[in-house]
Design an enzyme around this catalytic site. Structure first.
Site, PDB file in Angstrom:
ATOM      1  N   GLU A  79       0.821  -1.214   0.000  1.00  0.00           N
ATOM      2  CA  GLU A  79       0.000   0.000   0.000  1.00  0.00           C
ATOM      3  C   GLU A  79       0.854   1.263   0.000  1.00  0.00           C
ATOM      4  O   GLU A  79       1.840   1.354   0.729  1.00  0.00           O
ATOM      5  CB  GLU A  79      -0.929   0.006   1.231  1.00  0.00           C
ATOM      6  CG  GLU A  79      -1.873  -1.188   1.300  1.00  0.00           C
ATOM      7  CD  GLU A  79      -2.887  -1.217   0.150  1.00  0.00           C
ATOM      8  OE1 GLU A  79      -3.051  -0.182  -0.538  1.00  0.00           O
ATOM      9  OE2 GLU A  79      -3.510  -2.284  -0.049  1.00  0.00           O
ATOM     10  N   ARG A 104     -18.129  -1.319   5.467  1.00  0.00           N
ATOM     11  CA  ARG A 104     -19.222  -2.089   4.841  1.00  0.00           C
ATOM     12  C   ARG A 104     -19.777  -3.129   5.812  1.00  0.00           C
ATOM     13  O   ARG A 104     -20.952  -3.453   5.793  1.00  0.00           O
ATOM     14  CB  ARG A 104     -18.687  -2.765   3.569  1.00  0.00           C
ATOM     15  CG  ARG A 104     -19.740  -3.269   2.622  1.00  0.00           C
ATOM     16  CD  ARG A 104     -19.152  -3.580   1.244  1.00  0.00           C
ATOM     17  NE  ARG A 104     -17.855  -4.230   1.294  1.00  0.00           N
ATOM     18  CZ  ARG A 104     -17.665  -5.515   1.564  1.00  0.00           C
ATOM     19  NH1 ARG A 104     -18.695  -6.300   1.805  1.00  0.00           N
ATOM     20  NH2 ARG A 104     -16.450  -6.023   1.584  1.00  0.00           N
ATOM     21  N   CYS A 135      -7.802  -2.019   8.000  1.00  0.00           N
ATOM     22  CA  CYS A 135      -6.417  -2.025   7.497  1.00  0.00           C
ATOM     23  C   CYS A 135      -5.963  -0.615   7.144  1.00  0.00           C
ATOM     24  O   CYS A 135      -4.863  -0.191   7.510  1.00  0.00           O
ATOM     25  CB  CYS A 135      -6.282  -2.946   6.285  1.00  0.00           C
ATOM     26  SG  CYS A 135      -6.409  -4.693   6.733  1.00  0.00           S
ATOM     27  N   HIS A 184      -1.072  -5.826   2.022  1.00  0.00           N
ATOM     28  CA  HIS A 184      -2.302  -6.618   1.948  1.00  0.00           C
ATOM     29  C   HIS A 184      -1.985  -7.940   1.271  1.00  0.00           C
ATOM     30  O   HIS A 184      -1.379  -7.959   0.198  1.00  0.00           O
ATOM     31  CB  HIS A 184      -3.363  -5.873   1.117  1.00  0.00           C
ATOM     32  CG  HIS A 184      -4.426  -5.217   1.940  1.00  0.00           C
ATOM     33  ND1 HIS A 184      -4.786  -3.892   1.789  1.00  0.00           N
ATOM     34  CD2 HIS A 184      -5.253  -5.723   2.921  1.00  0.00           C
ATOM     35  CE1 HIS A 184      -5.774  -3.601   2.637  1.00  0.00           C
ATOM     36  NE2 HIS A 184      -6.069  -4.692   3.336  1.00  0.00           N
TER      37      HIS A 184
END
Ligand code: PCA
Length: 208
Positions: A80, A90, A143, A164
């Site tokens: 990332e 979500r 994350c 990730h």
């Protein structure tokens, strides 16, 4: 000897394991590098992960931080580049919290860039034949929150980043993309070994 803090996450979303924690444990079990490796499994909780991360940083004063987590559905390792100041969940976290369009830190900057050598890590994984990419979004769940928090919590000279990982073969749901468990652990180890290296100046990014 320098200290590297390496974290994975506990399981979430109804799963019984998280391949990031498995990979971190595997890296620690076989670590023969020259640095002091501190590992931890973070809770999948917005509040809890930030608290735990900050207390690990206070306790160990690491010279580098690499956090890892699962990106279920991805077919490759994603290093990332940026954490954004946004929580938009979500699904509820493991404490039942489900922030919608809230800042991670009300007074923080909109985003913080990873200070680990993202492109160098991706290039090294490529060279080893491990599918990998640099990613411009760690999402808006826990994350991303941990990446954003870590980058704000360490001194400016401390490289920090987030990796990730996809599902491992031993944890993937049927038909989900995955990589062998040992390949994911090797990818994480490689990132640990490169964390103090300078970034590579080479073209990257996306043109949509
Ligand atoms: N993945 C989630 C949180 C914990 C994890 O392993 C994420 O990508 O935000």
């Amino acid at each position: 000897m320098r200290t590297i803090l390496l974290t994975g996450f506990e399981a979430f979303g109804g799963d019984s394991r998280n391949p990031s924690a498995d990979a971190v444990a595997a890296v620690a079990a076989s670590y023969d590098g020259s640095e002091r490796l501190i590992i931890a499994t973070l809770p999948v909780s917005f509040a809890g992960s930030a608290l735990r991360l900050r207390s690990l940083i206070d306790e160990h004063d690491p010279d580098a931080v690499i956090a890892t987590g699962l990106a279920g559905g991805s077919d490759r390792v994603a290093v990332e580049r940026v954490g954004i100041n946004l929580m938009d969940a979500r699904i509820a976290d493991n404490d039942g919290a489900r922030p919608i369009d809230q800042p991670c830190e009300p007074d923080g900057p909109a985003a913080r860039f990873a200070t680990a050598p993202v492109k160098r890590m991706v290039a090294a994984l490529d060279e080893e034949g491990i599918p990998a990419r640099a990613s411009l979004s760690a999402g808006t769940y826990v994350c991303n929150h941990v990446l954003y928090t870590a980058l704000g919590a360490v001194r400016a000279t401390v490289p920090a980043g987030f990796v990730h990982v996809p599902w491992s073969m031993s944890t993937a749901p049927a038909d989900a993309p995955s990589l062998p468990d040992d390949v994911i652990a090797r990818a994480v180890r490689r990132c640990v070994d490169l964390v103090f290296e300078p970034e590579r100046l080479e073209p990257g990014g996306a043109i949509w």
